[in-house]
Scaffold this active site. Sequence first.
Site, PDB file in Angstrom:
ATOM      1  N   CYS A 257       0.867  -1.178   0.000  1.00 12.87           N
ATOM      2  CA  CYS A 257       0.000   0.000   0.000  1.00 12.87           C
ATOM      3  C   CYS A 257       0.907   1.231   0.000  1.00 12.87           C
ATOM      4  O   CYS A 257       1.755   1.370   0.877  1.00 12.87           O
ATOM      5  CB  CYS A 257      -0.871  -0.039   1.259  1.00 12.87           C
ATOM      6  SG  CYS A 257      -1.810   1.460   1.528  1.00 12.87           S
TER       7      CYS A 257
ATOM      8  N   CYS B 288      -2.909  15.253   3.127  1.00 10.76           N
ATOM      9  CA  CYS B 288      -4.011  15.226   2.173  1.00 10.76           C
ATOM     10  C   CYS B 288      -4.868  16.462   2.385  1.00 10.76           C
ATOM     11  O   CYS B 288      -5.104  16.892   3.513  1.00 10.76           O
ATOM     12  CB  CYS B 288      -4.852  13.968   2.370  1.00 10.76           C
ATOM     13  SG  CYS B 288      -6.216  13.864   1.184  1.00 10.76           S
TER      14      CYS B 288
ATOM     15  N   CYS C 211     -11.128  14.461   5.204  1.00 10.49           N
ATOM     16  CA  CYS C 211     -12.197  13.595   5.703  1.00 10.49           C
ATOM     17  C   CYS C 211     -12.090  13.578   7.235  1.00 10.49           C
ATOM     18  O   CYS C 211     -10.990  13.475   7.783  1.00 10.49           O
ATOM     19  CB  CYS C 211     -12.057  12.187   5.132  1.00 10.49           C
ATOM     20  SG  CYS C 211     -12.109  12.194   3.330  1.00 10.49           S
TER      21      CYS C 211
END
Length: 386
Positions: A130, A137, A141
């Site tokens: 991953c 970011c 969120c």
Amino acid sequence: MLKSATDPKSIRMTEEEGYPSQARGMLYPEWGSWLASVNQPRYRAGHIWDWLHRKKIRRWDEASNLPKKLLGQLQESFGIYDPELVRVEGSSDTTRKFLWRLEDRANIESVWIPANPASFGKSSSRTTLCVSTQVGCAYGCKFCASGLAGWKRDLDASEIVNQILAVERWASSQENDKKDEVSADAEKRRIQNLVIMGMGEPLANYDQLLRALRILNHSEGIPIGARRVTISTSGLAPQIERLAKEPEQFRLAVSLHGATNETRSKIMPVNRKYPLEKLIPALESYREERGKMITLEYILIAGVNDHLQEIPHLAKLAKSLNAKVNLIPYNRVDGLEWVRPTEERQELFYETLKSAGARVTLRREKGHDINAACGQLRLKEEGLGK
Ligand code: SAH
Ligand code: SF4
């Protein structure tokens, strides 16, 4: 005197010429044109590629079969910076989490998962990595550690490619303790699948991500085929449509986490820009163009999106898209109040969704005990979110 490979002046010089400053960010055909531009034979591209991507060199002078003049030119024009391993954490299920420090001291992470989660294709016995695509970011969120710390910068293609190479090199050093040698063992392939689900929103760094995946995909390099790559997005509709038109058959996973605008907007600010009326048509066009099954990721967060009223909407969406729903119990993040539902609640959600006719899996957690979720290791290292 030769400039050092990481001298900022040499980086500027190559950027002006239109080539990346880092050698591992170069596409195969770019090597041919660069070689021609410095009066070297194009066939050397294969040798350079082999040293960079198979033998995984860390300094140009390790490339022993290249002529001195060419080595000098390479050294002047391209860096081969490798990330510094800050720490590797292991978990009881043999998942490993790597925290890397980049040239500008930014931290990113990669997670190595020995058995592929059942939700990403048939190859369950294969090793998956991953990888991160950004430092932090921008999408914020509410439940996510990467979003907490904000966006710092995009990774360039070489920094994405290097995560795979560095983990493979680390694995061979573990096996034979030859950390500083270019050995035949360094060429051994260890990672077969990629999930682009580390830190960052991959489709917000579209060009560098695609460049990296094309480098990784090249038959003479690592090579990891597009069908073995899953790109996870929070739902950037225009970029999903763009991805649908690329020649490669990437797998797509969408972080849905809510099947109504109301639930989704509560936890994912991106839903205000690309609400379901925009996201769903983009997913439909992806499925039509690609004929591929899309995965809808759905983190279960207690009291936020685990209510059963969400299920009819989720089942309808999954069926109309012919998509699979991957339920993921929430991983706690220090500094955030969210928690995962009880196992009974997870099971109830799973069974009810299944009975509503959706194709669904409940993820058997990997790496939970080493904070494997998005951005959590970096957060710990930098003392954020406390
Ligand atoms: N930005 C992309 C890819 C990186 S996030 C995306 O959002 O899809 C990868 C996945 O981890 C996403 O599905 C994200 O919602 C999920 N995730 C983030 N924080 C998490 C947490 N604390 N527990 C479980 N999953 C989490
Ligand atoms: Fe960014 Fe994905 Fe985390 Fe949202 S879930 S903040 S898009 S990394």
